[in-house]
Design a protein around this motif. Structure first.
Motif, mmCIF file in Angstrom:
data_model
loop_
_atom_site.group_PDB
_atom_site.id
_atom_site.type_symbol
_atom_site.label_atom_id
_atom_site.label_comp_id
_atom_site.label_asym_id
_atom_site.label_seq_id
_atom_site.Cartn_x
_atom_site.Cartn_y
_atom_site.Cartn_z
ATOM 1 N N ASP A 10 0.849 -1.236 -0.061
ATOM 2 C CA ASP A 10 0.053 0.066 0.068
ATOM 3 C C ASP A 10 0.873 1.168 -0.021
ATOM 4 O O ASP A 10 0.629 2.158 -0.726
ATOM 5 C CB ASP A 10 -0.878 -0.179 1.104
ATOM 6 N N LEU A 11 1.935 1.469 0.979
ATOM 7 C CA LEU A 11 2.698 2.431 1.030
ATOM 8 C C LEU A 11 3.478 2.762 -0.317
ATOM 9 O O LEU A 11 3.455 3.673 -0.728
ATOM 10 C CB LEU A 11 3.661 2.212 2.140
ATOM 11 N N MET A 12 4.086 1.768 -1.007
ATOM 12 C CA MET A 12 4.742 1.758 -2.264
ATOM 13 C C MET A 12 3.791 2.307 -3.192
ATOM 14 O O MET A 12 4.174 3.257 -4.066
ATOM 15 C CB MET A 12 5.330 0.473 -2.519
ATOM 16 N N HIS A 13 2.587 1.838 -3.390
ATOM 17 C CA HIS A 13 1.479 2.577 -4.287
ATOM 18 C C HIS A 13 1.517 3.856 -3.977
ATOM 19 O O HIS A 13 1.571 4.745 -4.908
ATOM 20 C CB HIS A 13 0.402 1.774 -4.143
ATOM 21 N N HIS A 14 1.202 4.347 -2.758
ATOM 22 C CA HIS A 14 0.923 5.679 -2.311
ATOM 23 C C HIS A 14 2.026 6.522 -2.864
ATOM 24 O O HIS A 14 1.913 7.644 -3.498
ATOM 25 C CB HIS A 14 0.772 5.749 -0.911
ATOM 26 N N VAL A 15 3.338 6.034 -2.490
ATOM 27 C CA VAL A 15 4.486 6.798 -2.823
ATOM 28 C C VAL A 15 4.604 6.818 -4.288
ATOM 29 O O VAL A 15 4.909 7.871 -4.942
ATOM 30 C CB VAL A 15 5.872 6.200 -2.082
ATOM 31 N N ALA A 16 4.304 5.835 -5.022
ATOM 32 C CA ALA A 16 4.628 5.948 -6.604
ATOM 33 C C ALA A 16 3.421 7.004 -7.044
ATOM 34 O O ALA A 16 3.965 7.507 -8.056
ATOM 35 C CB ALA A 16 4.536 4.368 -6.948
ATOM 36 N N VAL A 37 19.099 13.369 -3.549
ATOM 37 C CA VAL A 37 18.277 13.408 -2.371
ATOM 38 C C VAL A 37 18.889 12.829 -1.127
ATOM 39 O O VAL A 37 18.704 13.361 0.045
ATOM 40 C CB VAL A 37 17.025 12.977 -2.850
ATOM 41 N N ILE A 69 12.599 15.369 -3.273
ATOM 42 C CA ILE A 69 11.199 14.565 -3.763
ATOM 43 C C ILE A 69 10.201 15.066 -2.708
ATOM 44 O O ILE A 69 10.665 15.310 -1.599
ATOM 45 C CB ILE A 69 11.475 13.152 -3.742
ATOM 46 N N GLY A 70 8.852 15.316 -3.138
ATOM 47 C CA GLY A 70 7.916 15.461 -2.250
ATOM 48 C C GLY A 70 6.645 15.145 -2.821
ATOM 49 O O GLY A 70 6.583 14.509 -3.818
ATOM 50 N N GLY A 71 5.669 15.666 -2.340
ATOM 51 C CA GLY A 71 4.386 15.434 -2.733
ATOM 52 C C GLY A 71 3.659 16.434 -3.704
ATOM 53 O O GLY A 71 2.436 16.224 -3.964
ATOM 54 N N SER A 115 1.979 9.535 -5.672
ATOM 55 C CA SER A 115 2.076 10.808 -4.882
ATOM 56 C C SER A 115 3.391 11.574 -5.337
ATOM 57 O O SER A 115 3.623 12.831 -5.217
ATOM 58 C CB SER A 115 1.619 10.834 -3.694
ATOM 59 N N VAL A 116 4.522 10.663 -5.251
ATOM 60 C CA VAL A 116 5.960 11.363 -5.178
ATOM 61 C C VAL A 116 6.336 11.992 -6.436
ATOM 62 O O VAL A 116 5.908 11.693 -7.513
ATOM 63 C CB VAL A 116 7.030 10.330 -4.762
ATOM 64 N N ASP A 146 8.600 20.386 0.773
ATOM 65 C CA ASP A 146 8.341 20.835 2.095
ATOM 66 C C ASP A 146 9.381 21.842 2.558
ATOM 67 O O ASP A 146 9.179 22.914 3.186
ATOM 68 C CB ASP A 146 8.283 19.744 3.089
#
Lengths: 197, 197
Positions: free
Chosen positions: A45-51, A88, A63-65, A53-54, A70
């Protein structure tokens, strides 16, 4: 049957990560499968989110969202100093030392004749325009103490000479060493003792 | 902002995998983000597939995608011999040696008084019933050469004595060593030289 193929494919792909080989990838995958609810599913799930949104900050390359990262949008960070790093991982190393309160510029690598990487492959033109547009008083070159890193530092110094105060990290960076491997104390000492180019 | 938190959470979770620490997890995550299309997204997809499809074989405890695993349903594997291993990593180590053509029984651990693991926590009752129900002529105990592994082997030998030919892996397994770390040649030699209990 398909699950076995998926497991094999997962092991092959995990083995491509830095620091993992075929054996440690097998152990990691078995460990994840044993802790499916605690590790495998949340990790996927986390990998999907990061892939999804990043993305790279349009200003500094961190890198950020969002469109800007930030650090670039933080009101607590000074706008007068820009710290130039190779990637980074080096920015994260600087942030762990927690001694620099300005903003960053991530080059995305170093100049390299062998790999045909010139200034336009890196984020050097963007750095030059930032110095022209933003209220920058100092550019700190925090590049790795390798041949390519120092070549890049000299190139940037040539580009910016006379326009801004140029400094580089000083004592403590060992020859041939890389920022990401330094302890926080060494990074702090090097930032404090930075010297004019 | 949420993306930064996701990245931090991803690093924390990767650092929990065996063989990775905080530093190598950071490097692995950055590497994945740099190769988002090639690595991060496919890895997340694969993990989802595996998390959804993987299950334990009802007969032997191996992992696979159906009620029975590939080895238990394979017509190429003999039904006369059962090789008893501690966990799936050991089964994979045996399969890499490619010398055993029978079926497996994965215990899921070893007897351990300290960790309060008794025969019912392992798949030992299922092994006894397999020996009674299936046409088994030989049980090969391929347990690790550790104190717990050998204690477990003796317990299983007691349970099955007189009902079936009992053997154990022989020469080549070093004292204190674990199957998953052996080279294929050693596993082959040990299987060929197996001896009566």
């Amino acid at each position: 049957m398909s699950a076995s193929r998926d497991i094999d494919a997962l092991i092959d792909m995990m083995a491509r990560l830095p620091g993992l080989g075929p054996r440690s990838a097998r152990r990691a995958v078995l460990h994840m499968i044993r802790k499916k609810e605690l590790l495998l599913t949340p990790l996927a799930d986390l990998m999907h989110h990061v892939a999804v949104s990043v993305r790279e900050c349009e200003t500094c390359g961190n890198i950020g969202g969002a469109r800007l990262c930030d650090i670039c949008t933080s009101e607590k960070r000074g706008t007068g100093e820009i710290c130039v790093v190779e990637d980074v991982a080096d920015l994260w190393a600087m942030e762990r030392a927690a001694v620099f309160k300005g903003r960053y510029h991530v080059l995305g690598g170093t100049l390299s004749a062998l790999d045909a990487i010139g200034p336009d492959e890196l984020r050097i033109p963007r750095l030059v325009s930032r110095v022209a547009e933003e209220n920058v008083t100092e550019v700190i070159l925090a590049l790795n103490a390798t041949v390519d890193g120092q070549t890049t530092a000299h190139y940037i110094a040539d580009q910016l000479e006379g326009r801004v105060r140029l400094t580089s990290l000083a004592q403590g960076v060992p020859i041939g060493g890389e920022l990401d491997y330094l302890d926080d104390g060494t990074i702090t000492a090097a930032l404090r003792a930075r010297k004019e180019l």
